[in-house]
Design a protein around this motif. Structure first.
Motif, PDB file in Angstrom:
ATOM      1  N   PHE A 159      -7.855  -5.739  11.128  1.00 62.12           N
ATOM      2  CA  PHE A 159      -6.419  -5.605  11.303  1.00 62.12           C
ATOM      3  C   PHE A 159      -6.034  -4.570  12.354  1.00 62.12           C
ATOM      4  O   PHE A 159      -4.859  -4.456  12.697  1.00 62.12           O
ATOM      5  N   ALA A 160      -6.995  -3.818  12.868  1.00 58.51           N
ATOM      6  CA  ALA A 160      -6.681  -2.817  13.891  1.00 58.51           C
ATOM      7  C   ALA A 160      -6.110  -3.465  15.146  1.00 58.51           C
ATOM      8  O   ALA A 160      -5.438  -2.804  15.934  1.00 58.51           O
ATOM      9  N   TYR A 161      -6.358  -4.757  15.356  1.00 59.92           N
ATOM     10  CA  TYR A 161      -5.868  -5.451  16.540  1.00 59.92           C
ATOM     11  C   TYR A 161      -4.818  -6.506  16.193  1.00 59.92           C
ATOM     12  O   TYR A 161      -4.543  -7.398  16.989  1.00 59.92           O
ATOM     13  N   ALA A 162      -4.238  -6.408  15.011  1.00 55.32           N
ATOM     14  CA  ALA A 162      -3.220  -7.380  14.599  1.00 55.32           C
ATOM     15  C   ALA A 162      -1.905  -7.121  15.319  1.00 55.32           C
ATOM     16  O   ALA A 162      -1.492  -5.976  15.504  1.00 55.32           O
ATOM     17  N   HIS A 163      -1.249  -8.193  15.736  1.00 59.76           N
ATOM     18  CA  HIS A 163       0.109  -8.072  16.267  1.00 59.76           C
ATOM     19  C   HIS A 163       1.070  -7.855  15.108  1.00 59.76           C
ATOM     20  O   HIS A 163       0.991  -8.529  14.083  1.00 59.76           O
ATOM     21  N   ILE A 164       1.976  -6.915  15.282  1.00 53.81           N
ATOM     22  CA  ILE A 164       2.987  -6.626  14.275  1.00 53.81           C
ATOM     23  C   ILE A 164       4.335  -7.078  14.819  1.00 53.81           C
ATOM     24  O   ILE A 164       4.753  -6.656  15.896  1.00 53.81           O
ATOM     25  N   THR A 165       5.009  -7.957  14.099  1.00 48.37           N
ATOM     26  CA  THR A 165       6.304  -8.466  14.511  1.00 48.37           C
ATOM     27  C   THR A 165       7.325  -8.153  13.433  1.00 48.37           C
ATOM     28  O   THR A 165       7.140  -8.515  12.272  1.00 48.37           O
TER      29      THR A 165
END
Length: 222
Positions: free
Chosen positions: A191-197
């Motif tokens: 999740f360190a590279y997850a996009h947050i919207t």
């Protein structure tokens, strides 16, 4: 002597001008670079930000709901006798890691595992998916970020029965309890590279697809 002095003065002025032009050029280059970095940052914020290195996810995971739809359950008799087959489909909440099916007729034998197939459902709960998992990840700095994972996974996997299964000495009606470890299904996701919207992490066919692919590949290995 006067001519030489004039020449020396002219050369000195020319050198000073060259140095000034060189310094100005370097400053302009730095300014352009800074502008490009700011433009890149603004584009990233428009499409969804990523967690920074100092906001990487910790180990804490809170699953608030894990709903699945399964069918074609084959409760495996350990010595190779006939399986007990349940057609389904069954829509089950597995957040707590165990799902039980009551009043199942079984033959004499020992049962330890079950083969089952995920199936998409058009119910209002699953809305065309086979798996929906929601919850929160706690970051290293103590922040909570909600996530929702929607999967259309439709493959067969094998899962264990609780307490290493059971044995019956004659045909019986029993409760079957299956181990569903949703935490283990998610533990390979980075999740360190997850996009947050809009302050949330969406994992589906259109968002964070690399995380969805990792989840489904991990589930396939069971």
């Amino acid at each position: 002597m006067k001519s030489k002095s004039n020449n020396f003065f002219i050369i000195t002025v020319m050198i000073a001008l060259l140095v000034s032009v060189s310094i100005t050029g370097c400053q302009n280059g730095d300014s352009n670079s800074s502008t490009l970095e700011k433009e890149s940052d603004s584009v990233l914020q428009e499409t969804g930000s990523r967690l920074s290195d100092d906001q990487s996810f910790g180990e804490a995971l809170d699953i608030t709901s894990a709903v699945i739809n399964i069918s074609d359950l084959h409760i495996k008799e350990d010595s190779g006798k006939d399986d007990v087959i349940l057609q389904g489909p069954y829509t089950i909440e597995v957040r707590n890691g165990i799902a039980s099916l009551d009043q199942v007729d079984v033959f004499t034998g020992t049962y330890k595992k079950v083969d089952l197939t995920f199936q998409t459902s058009d119910s209002t709960t699953l809305n065309g998916h086979s798996i929906i998992i929601t919850g929160y990840y706690l970051t290293a700095d103590g922040s909570t970020i909600p996530f929702t994972l929607n999967s259309d996974f439709t493959k067969q996997i094998q899962l264990p029965l609780i307490n290493d299964g059971f044995a019956v000495s004659e045909n019986s009606t029993v409760s079957i309890s299956i181990v569903f470890d949703a935490n283990a299904w998610l533990n390979v996701l980075n999740f360190a590279y997850a996009h947050i919207t809009n302050g949330e992490i969406a994992i589906n066919n259109n968002n964070n697809t690399s995380l969805l692919n990792a989840f489904e590949a991990n589930l396939s290995s069971h």
